[in-house]
Design a protein around this motif. Structure first.
Motif, short mmCIF file in Angstrom:
data_model
loop_
_atom_site.label_atom_id
_atom_site.label_comp_id
_atom_site.label_asym_id
_atom_site.label_seq_id
_atom_site.Cartn_x
_atom_site.Cartn_y
_atom_site.Cartn_z
N CYS A 590 0.85 -1.19 0.00
CA CYS A 590 0.00 0.00 0.00
C CYS A 590 0.88 1.24 0.00
O CYS A 590 1.85 1.32 0.78
CB CYS A 590 -0.89 -0.03 1.24
N THR A 591 0.59 2.20 -0.86
CA THR A 591 1.32 3.47 -0.88
C THR A 591 0.33 4.61 -0.74
O THR A 591 -0.76 4.59 -1.33
CB THR A 591 2.13 3.64 -2.19
N MET A 592 0.71 5.60 0.06
CA MET A 592 -0.13 6.80 0.24
C MET A 592 0.76 7.93 0.72
O MET A 592 1.83 7.68 1.31
CB MET A 592 -1.26 6.52 1.23
N THR A 617 4.81 5.48 2.92
CA THR A 617 4.38 6.88 2.88
C THR A 617 5.61 7.76 2.70
O THR A 617 6.75 7.29 2.73
CB THR A 617 3.66 7.27 4.18
N ILE A 636 4.56 6.74 -4.76
CA ILE A 636 3.52 7.26 -3.87
C ILE A 636 2.63 8.22 -4.68
O ILE A 636 3.14 9.15 -5.30
CB ILE A 636 4.15 7.99 -2.67
N GLU A 639 -2.20 12.00 -4.24
CA GLU A 639 -3.29 11.96 -3.27
C GLU A 639 -3.96 10.59 -3.35
O GLU A 639 -3.77 9.85 -4.31
CB GLU A 639 -4.31 13.07 -3.54
N GLY A 640 -4.72 10.26 -2.33
CA GLY A 640 -5.38 8.96 -2.31
C GLY A 640 -4.40 7.85 -1.98
O GLY A 640 -3.33 8.07 -1.40
N SER A 641 -4.75 6.63 -2.34
CA SER A 641 -3.95 5.46 -2.02
C SER A 641 -3.90 4.51 -3.20
O SER A 641 -4.84 4.46 -4.00
CB SER A 641 -4.54 4.72 -0.81
N ASP A 642 -2.78 3.77 -3.29
CA ASP A 642 -2.67 2.69 -4.26
C ASP A 642 -2.47 1.39 -3.50
O ASP A 642 -1.65 1.31 -2.58
CB ASP A 642 -1.48 2.90 -5.20
N HIS A 656 -7.47 1.69 -6.10
CA HIS A 656 -7.30 2.94 -5.36
C HIS A 656 -8.23 3.08 -4.17
O HIS A 656 -8.35 4.18 -3.60
CB HIS A 656 -7.47 4.12 -6.33
#
Length: 664
Positions: A590-592, A617, A636, A639-642, A656
């Motif tokens: 997870c990246t954010m 992060t 990263i 905005e948001g998350s992958d 996402h």
């Protein structure tokens, strides 16, 4: 002269006033034995051991026994919890000679440390067909003087047998799924359908067996979960659980878990916290949540050092008698409580005039029809405070790295499954305690007490502490725990790993060499160091992405698959870990931009995925790139998350949102 007065071990200090001229395990003792041409009397035990106390009172505090020992032997005391390497090697010798073992462990050996006779508890004089210690000492001393060659031959044969046995490790690698099937078949066959648990008395909690059963997600999974539930429920109802103060005793001496061996140990309670938390997670039954919380509360209240580490445990004996601290009479209950609450308590908890243990009563719920009815906490608190004042209970207040590693893992995991921030705080403070007090440049020490650490760490210390660190990472996603786990793990490989045959040795390459250097694989009261090592190396392989860890994990799994082939049900912790891999939905990257904005709901949903997760992060990427270089390839988003779901060594295209992830 007794040489134990300056030791830190509570067990050794219990014997510091004995008239026996005890030595700790040290070169001085062995040199003196060689100089005086005397055999060595080795006694191994631990401070909360009932039969160790009995033998101490009968013999080691006795002037007649002490005089004979001082004249004819060099006497050495070892705390098995401080020196599990010595205990393991000489316990194997005892089992080879006698077919059984236990504590106190009694060994007769040469000044060169070769054992030639072994036993456990001996009364002072011969009775009930068991030779007395005085008679045994006399016979060994006479044999040493008149026919030493036979003793030396016997010792050499035992050592040769054990070394040959250790070298003859299983060579056939069994498919782990077959091992799982065989282990499940064994547990089904030996399950006690009336009272839970496996086999007949004595019954041990063996929480890793229950974790293994709960990890089965097949069509028959409900059956295995039901076996675990029955056992966990029955243990709670019985006297093995301390209904007044929380926490579990060591084991039950009867089939229905009523009569415990009253000592309480950190590792039992940590593993049971993990089992009850898992069962609550699987079933959402409030009973398991209640027991998990009461077990955790006991550990935090009674076993926690102010600086954050956890103590070993509490004694079975008080006022010189086993179980006195835990027993009640109806008259006592009435004297402490008002008449109506006393009657209700006695009815609910089986407190009767005739008693259920030596004329007194172990509180239990075995006869209570509605055991789901929660007890009156105010009443329990009053009785708990009364019990504290009535009888003192010895506490072994040393901190062991391995046992604390299990406690850290249990609290970090319970924090996720029970959504309890206090448990996370307990895990993090204990993890920091070990790092601060029992670690030096990646090397671990085994024991801390009163500001002093001692003894090189064994495999269990390294593997269990890494396990705890990885569970802390899985709960917090703070990469410092992953970095520390990687560092300690690489030291573990250097000191313990057999790069040719696979598997980890019990003690390090630079530790004191004993006549045997075993690789322990079977689970006992605690999971084996090799089983935990297999678990954590697989986790490190994914979390770091390093081929180094992938190679170690593959070799360790192959080693454990061979070890499982002849005794699958004795390797339940390893098979629990394998089962998790078999039924896992995948692993997640997870990246954010900023985890500080991660909502509680999102965090809980990540925890509930029950898979290994790496979170990158802006704040954590620098540390993560050092320990997990492959993560440089995962950008990263602004905005948001992958979310990258990985299965079978391949990753899906990123999604996402967690909703989109769950749809996969």
């Amino acid at each position: 002269m007794n040489h134990l007065k300056h030791e830190k071990s509570p067990y050794l200090l219990q014997h510091a006033e004995n008239p026996v001229n005890w030595y700790p395990w040290c070169e001085e003792a062995f040199d003196l034995a060689a100089e005086k041409d005397l055999p060595i009397f080795l006694s191994i035990g631990y401070s909360t051991c009932h039969w160790c106390h009995v033998m101490a009172h009968e013999s080691f505090e006795d002037e007649e026994v002490a005089a004979f020992l001082n004249d004819h032997f060099i006497s050495i005391k070892v705390d098995r919890e401080e020196r599990p390497d010595i205990d393991s090697v000489y316990m194997r010798a005892a089992q080879a000679m006698t077919g059984s073992g236990g504590w106190p462990l009694t060994i007769f050996m040469t000044p060169e440390r070769t054992p030639f006779f072994a036993g456990t508890y001996f009364p002072k004089h011969t009775k009930y067909g068991q030779i007395g210690l005085l008679e045994l000492l006399s016979a060994v001393s006479q044999k040493w003087t008149e026919d030493r060659d036979s003793l030396l031959t016997q010792g050499s044969q035992i050592v040769a047998f054990l070394q040959k046995q250790e070298a003859a490790a299983p060579q056939t690698k069994q498919n782990p799924e077959n091992s799982i099937a065989e282990a499940l078949s064994y547990f089904v066959k030996n399950f006690d359908r009336k009272y839970g648990g496996f086999g007949s008395s004595p019954k041990f909690p063996a929480a890793h067996n229950l974790l293994f059963l709960m990890a089965q997600k097949s069509k028959k999974g409900d059956k295995y979960l039901a076996m675990a539930e029955k056992t966990l429920t029955q243990m709670y109802l019985g006297g093995i659980f301390d209904h007044i103060g929380g926490g579990f005793c060591r084991y039950a001496t009867d089939d229905k878990w009523l009569i415990p061996h009253f000592e309480k140990m950190l590792y039992d309670n940590a593993l049971l916290l993990m089992a009850y938390s898992q069962c609550y997670y699987e079933t959402k039954s409030p009973l398991y949540l209640t027991v998990a919380n009461k077990t955790a509360s006991y550990m935090l209240r009674e076993l926690k050092d102010p600086e954050g580490g956890f103590y070993c445990g509490q004694d079975a004996d008080s006022d010189g008698e086993e179980g006195t601290y835990y027993l009640f009479t109806p008259e006592e209950i009435r004297s402490v409580l008002h008449l109506e609450p006393a009657a209700a308590f006695c009815s609910q908890y089986d407190i009767t005039p005739q008693g259920n243990f030596m004329g007194k009563n172990i509180p239990n719920l075995l006869s209570t029809k509605d055991h789901g009815l929660l007890p009156d906490e105010d009443v329990l608190r009053i009785l708990y405070d009364y019990r504290l004042e009535r009888t003192k209970l010895h506490k072994d207040d040393k901190v062991l790295t391995s046992w604390n590693g299990i406690a850290i893992a249990a609290f970090a995991k319970a924090a996720r499954q029970l959504k309890n921030a206090d448990y996370l705080e307990a895990a993090l403070s204990a993890a920091e305690f070990i790092w601060k007090h029992l670690q030096d440049e990646g090397k671990l020490f085994a024991r801390w007490r009163q500001g002093h650490y001692a003894f090189s760490g064994t495999l269990d210390d390294y593997a269990c502490y890494i396990w705890g660190l990885l569970e802390c990472y899985s709960t917090t996603f703070n990469p410092i725990f992953l970095e520390r786990a990687d560092r300690i793990g690489r030291t573990m490989i250097k000191l313990f790993f057999d790069s040719k045959e696979g598997g980890f040795y019990l003690y390090a390459a630079d530790s004191e060499a004993l006549f045997l250097r075993p690789k322990e694989t079977y689970d006992g009261a605690m999971p084996s160091g090799n089983a935990v090592a297999a678990h954590i190396t697989k986790k490190l392989a994914f979390l770091t992405g390093e081929s180094f860890w992938e190679d170690i994990a593959d070799k360790q799994s192959a080693f454990m698959d061979r070890a499982c082939s002849d005794y699958p049900f004795g390797n339940s912790f390893y098979l629990w870990s394998v089962s998790q891999d078999l039924f896992e939905e995948g692993k997640l990257i997870c990246t954010m931009p900023d985890a500080e904005n991660l909502s509680t709901d999102t965090l809980c949903r990540l925890w509930d995925l029950q898979m290994d997760v790496v979170l990158k992060t802006r704040k954590t990427e620098e540390t993560l790139h050092k320990v997990s270089p492959y993560l440089k390839n995962y950008e990263i988003p602004e905005e948001g998350s992958d979310f990258y779901l990985c299965r079978n060594h391949a990753c899906y295209s990123p999604v996402h949102s967690l909703d989109a992830l769950e749809s996969l």
